[in-house]
Design a protein around this motif. Structure first.
Motif, PDB file in Angstrom:
ATOM      1  N   GLU A 225       0.760  -1.086  -0.158  1.00  0.00           N
ATOM      2  CA  GLU A 225       0.081   0.010   0.060  1.00  0.00           C
ATOM      3  C   GLU A 225       0.832   1.270   0.140  1.00  0.00           C
TER       4      GLU A 225
ATOM      5  N   LEU B 102      -5.867  10.385   7.428  1.00  0.00           N
ATOM      6  CA  LEU B 102      -6.145   8.932   6.673  1.00  0.00           C
ATOM      7  C   LEU B 102      -7.015   9.259   5.719  1.00  0.00           C
TER       8      LEU B 102
ATOM      9  N   TYR C 223      -1.441  -1.031  10.130  1.00  0.00           N
ATOM     10  CA  TYR C 223      -1.952   0.212   9.025  1.00  0.00           C
ATOM     11  C   TYR C 223      -3.384   0.539   9.427  1.00  0.00           C
TER      12      TYR C 223
ATOM     13  N   SER D 285      -6.890   2.690   8.750  1.00  0.00           N
ATOM     14  CA  SER D 285      -7.630   3.629   7.670  1.00  0.00           C
ATOM     15  C   SER D 285      -9.118   3.823   8.211  1.00  0.00           C
TER      16      SER D 285
ATOM     17  N   SER E  16      -4.898   8.370   2.598  1.00  0.00           N
ATOM     18  CA  SER E  16      -4.489   6.952   2.430  1.00  0.00           C
ATOM     19  C   SER E  16      -4.188   6.467   3.888  1.00  0.00           C
ATOM     20  N   GLU E  17      -4.391   4.826   3.675  1.00  0.00           N
ATOM     21  CA  GLU E  17      -4.189   4.230   5.069  1.00  0.00           C
ATOM     22  C   GLU E  17      -2.615   4.461   5.534  1.00  0.00           C
TER      23      GLU E  17
END
Lengths: 118, 118
Positions: free
Chosen positions: A9, B53, B97, B99, B56-57
DNA sequence: TAATCATGTGAACATCTTTTCATGTGATAT
DNA sequence: ATATCACATGAAAAGATGTTCACATGATTA
């Protein structure tokens, strides 16, 4: 393989990603104001006051009676709501009537409800 | 003229008005949950995390770097955001991560922005 | 296995909030 | 004018919150 490319990612753009995040971040003052606004919604007494005003404009003592709280406590909270421009007021004789300032209040509370009902 | 009929707006339905307001008030638990939710938005650190966030994550250390805060402070706040189901996380090796959990976050923050831009 | 990296967590501290209490202000009525 | 009613407000007390610090956990690498 270099360590910065280790994961999927976030790996692609990379050094740019954090810069992009930083760039899209609103300025400090704006973020602060936004947090201050939500802080106003973040108290069940104030939420109850706003809900009461969904129905109709009300004077301070009526709100106090509906919520079963002292007039002073309500008055303090109405001040907070007014400073956030979430409510307006008008005087009529001895009493002061409060009402919702605009429709953002309903929208925001509505979205909040949707979220907790998930 | 009886004192309860003294003013316009609230005078008509009257004894019924407050009852109606009481009737339309969501239950205590719901109001409490709603306030708890907004309380989560009511902190500029958490707002900044959510904004980060949007893009993006991100893993915890990246968020810490972007916001220029300690990893511990961020971790504590992410926990709050997670408990409110505003963010999700997934593990990838050592890093975790985070999100956004759903689109209510964007909507709520968006409405808040609209209000302060008045 | 030991060392290291990324993250989570409990306790402590400082700060901020909310309510209460006492009092102040502005408007109405006697 | 004085009393009374409706509301606002300052100070204080009780409680909640956010960050830091020290340390624990879980995963990778040597």
């Amino acid at each position: 393989m270099a360590e910065w490319a280790s994961t999927g990612e976030a790996a692609a753009g990379d050094r740019d990603l954090l810069d992009r995040v930083r760039a899209d971040m609103p300025d400090e003052e704006c973020l602060y104001d936004l947090a201050e606004l939500f802080k106003v919604f973040g108290d069940s007494t104030r939420i109850r006051i706003l809900y009461a005003l969904f129905e109709s404009e009300l004077c301070v003592c009526d709100i106090a009676e509906v919520l079963n709280m002292t007039q002073s406590a309500i008055s303090h909270q109405l001040r907070v709501l007014k400073q956030a421009r979430l409510v307006r007021n008008r005087r009529e004789g001895k009493q002061i009537y409060y009402s919702l300032a605009d429709d953002h209040v309903r929208t925001i509370i509505g979205q909040g409800m949707e979220h907790i009902d998930e």
